[in-house]
Structures are given as structure tokens and as C-alpha cells.
Write a protein that holds these residues in place. Structure first.
Motif, PDB file in Angstrom:
ATOM      1  N   LYS A 159       8.379  -0.634  -8.443  1.00 18.38           N
ATOM      2  CA  LYS A 159       7.278   0.253  -8.063  1.00 18.38           C
ATOM      3  C   LYS A 159       7.847   1.670  -8.022  1.00 18.38           C
ATOM      4  N   TYR A 185       6.932   5.615  -6.649  1.00 15.77           N
ATOM      5  CA  TYR A 185       6.109   6.603  -5.940  1.00 15.77           C
ATOM      6  C   TYR A 185       6.652   7.980  -6.269  1.00 15.77           C
ATOM      7  N   GLU A 210       2.689   5.732  -8.772  1.00 18.66           N
ATOM      8  CA  GLU A 210       1.647   6.216  -7.868  1.00 18.66           C
ATOM      9  C   GLU A 210       2.072   7.553  -7.290  1.00 18.66           C
ATOM     10  N   SER A 230       2.122  10.048  -4.120  1.00 19.44           N
ATOM     11  CA  SER A 230       2.021   9.960  -2.665  1.00 19.44           C
ATOM     12  C   SER A 230       2.389  11.290  -2.016  1.00 19.44           C
ATOM     13  N   LYS A 257       7.321   4.473   6.184  1.00 14.26           N
ATOM     14  CA  LYS A 257       6.672   3.307   6.783  1.00 14.26           C
ATOM     15  C   LYS A 257       5.189   3.226   6.423  1.00 14.26           C
ATOM     16  N   ARG A 258       4.611   4.330   5.958  1.00 14.39           N
ATOM     17  CA  ARG A 258       3.207   4.338   5.548  1.00 14.39           C
ATOM     18  C   ARG A 258       3.028   3.913   4.085  1.00 14.39           C
ATOM     19  N   LEU A 259       4.141   3.795   3.353  1.00  8.86           N
ATOM     20  CA  LEU A 259       4.088   3.355   1.954  1.00  8.86           C
ATOM     21  C   LEU A 259       4.264   1.842   1.885  1.00  8.86           C
ATOM     22  N   LYS A 260       3.765   1.251   0.835  1.00 11.37           N
ATOM     23  CA  LYS A 260       3.970  -0.185   0.613  1.00 11.37           C
ATOM     24  C   LYS A 260       5.242  -0.349  -0.203  1.00 11.37           C
ATOM     25  N   LEU A 261       6.356  -0.437   0.500  1.00  7.62           N
ATOM     26  CA  LEU A 261       7.641  -0.583  -0.176  1.00  7.62           C
ATOM     27  C   LEU A 261       7.862  -2.046  -0.524  1.00  7.62           C
ATOM     28  N   GLU A 262       8.435  -2.256  -1.685  1.00 10.78           N
ATOM     29  CA  GLU A 262       8.829  -3.606  -2.076  1.00 10.78           C
ATOM     30  C   GLU A 262      10.252  -3.519  -2.607  1.00 10.78           C
ATOM     31  N   THR A 314      11.839  -0.431  -4.984  1.00  6.66           N
ATOM     32  CA  THR A 314      10.907   0.688  -5.061  1.00  6.66           C
ATOM     33  C   THR A 314      11.697   1.964  -5.306  1.00  6.66           C
TER      34      THR A 314
END
Length: 151
Positions: A45, A47, A70, A72, A86-91, A94
Motif C-alpha cells: 500500500k 500513501y 492514496e 493522505s 494511527k489514523r491511517l490503515k497501515l498494513e 505500507t
């Protein structure tokens, strides 16, 4: 692994050109391509900061790996922090693309101190145990000058 990258080399600041509209230079584009080709792992992913030079960096890496990115606002220099992450969807794997000095400060905070410097286009790989200050360790840092020798 969390990958944190400073955008590639960008145009110099000049009157009439807004900071957020500065583009990558030809050298900046080449540096990012070199880095993308030698990464030890594929980003899952991406950002990017909304600033043009970061988006152009993301586009190059996304193209090399055949993935999307994406935008951000959390990666803008004035917002970037562990709290913002912490507000991001980390995988796993990333990639975050931002700006100096905020990406350097973030890395330093994640590894619990020290002074980390990223040249334009450089990337760091961090192993995250916990998303807190001192909750990560720096696994690698690749600068464009080294990457160009291998790609």
C-alpha cells in the motif's frame, strides 16, 4: 515493515510557484525509479502527501509495482506524527511518502531517538513492534546514490 520515504529531488522554490506545486526534477524522477527497482520488498500500500512532488514520487513507485496509491493529508509536514499514523490503515509493507524534516523526525521518534537524515528520494525500512515512540527499529536506509549503482 513500514517504509518511509522522502519525495524525490524537486524544483527549487521561486516566486510565483506555490510550495505544494513544486514538481520533481528529471534527476529526482530517475532517483525514485532507481530506489523503486532495488527495494528489498514490494510495497503493499502507498500513501502520499498531497503535495505534487510527493504524488509524483508515489506515481513512479506505484507504476513499478503495479499498485495504486492514496493521498493522505496526514503526511503533510505540519500533521505527520505517530498519532497521525494511527489514523491511517497501515498494513504489512505500507509505504509512506512525505517531506523533510517531518519524515526524519517521525523515524527518529519511532526508533526512540537519534538524528536520522533522509536525502531527497531516500527510503527507510522500519520493523514496527508497536506504534509508539521507541516501538520500532531501523532495518535499512537506502539513498539514491547507492540505488543507482544497483538498478
Amino acid at each position: 515493515m513500514l517504509l518511509i520515504m522522502r519525495h524525490g529531488k524537486a524544483e527549487e522554490k521561486r516566486p510565483g510557484l506555490k510550495d505544494e506545486e513544486r514538481r520533481l526534477t528529471d534527476k529526482g524522477r530517475k532517483d525514485v525509479e532507481h530506489i523503486a527497482k532495488i527495494l528489498p520488498l514490494k510495497p503493499s500500500k502507498i500513501y502520499s502527501s498531497p503535495m505534487l512532488r510527493a504524488k509524483e514520487t508515489a506515481e513512479i513507485i506505484a507504476k513499478v509495482y503495479g499498485i495504486n496509491y492514496e493521498i493522505s493529508a496526514e503526511l503533510l509536514p505540519e500533521k505527520l506524527s505517530i498519532k497521525a499514523l494511527k489514523r491511517l490503515k497501515l498494513e504489512e509493507n505500507t509505504l509512506l511518502i512525505g517531506h523533510a524534516p517531518s519524515v526524519e523526525e517521525l523515524i527518529s521518534d519511532l526508533i526512540g531517538g537519534g538524528k536520522v537524515k533522509l536525502k531527497a528520494g531516500a527510503i527507510a525500512g522500519l520493523e514496527i513492534e508497536e506504534l509508539i515512540s521507541g516501538g520500532a527499529k531501523l532495518v535499512f536506509l537506502i539513498i539514491p546514490q547507492v540505488a543507482s549503482n544497483f538498478s
